[in-house]
Design an enzyme around this catalytic site. Sequence first.
Site, short mmCIF file in Angstrom:
data_model
loop_
_atom_site.label_atom_id
_atom_site.label_comp_id
_atom_site.label_asym_id
_atom_site.label_seq_id
_atom_site.Cartn_x
_atom_site.Cartn_y
_atom_site.Cartn_z
N PRO A 70 0.96 -1.43 0.08
CA PRO A 70 0.10 0.05 0.08
C PRO A 70 0.79 1.24 -0.01
O PRO A 70 1.97 1.29 0.39
CB PRO A 70 -0.74 -0.02 1.26
N CYS A 71 0.33 2.37 -0.69
CA CYS A 71 1.11 3.51 -0.73
C CYS A 71 1.25 4.05 0.89
O CYS A 71 0.31 3.97 1.54
CB CYS A 71 0.31 4.81 -1.38
N GLN A 72 2.44 4.46 1.25
CA GLN A 72 2.68 5.10 2.48
C GLN A 72 2.33 6.52 2.47
O GLN A 72 2.57 7.32 1.65
CB GLN A 72 4.37 4.88 2.88
#
Length: 73
Positions: A70-72
């Site tokens: 997932p995008c941080q």
Amino acid sequence: MRYLSVCSGIEAASVAWGELGWHCAGLAEVDPFARAVLAHRFPDTPLHGDFTNIRSADVQPVDLLVGGPPCQS
């Protein structure tokens, strides 16, 4: 090897695989800062926004789909 990178961030995959002769067919990233870095570092590589909106006609055939979700924040 041709690959499509999604959730690219600043694109570590291309740095790692570039010396192997692998070719990035396209990048997908939504973060404005990361997109600016990608546009600067890879000006000849198609830069897409949200990868869920990429259609098959938008990218030439690839051998591998790579991503970092997932995008941080």
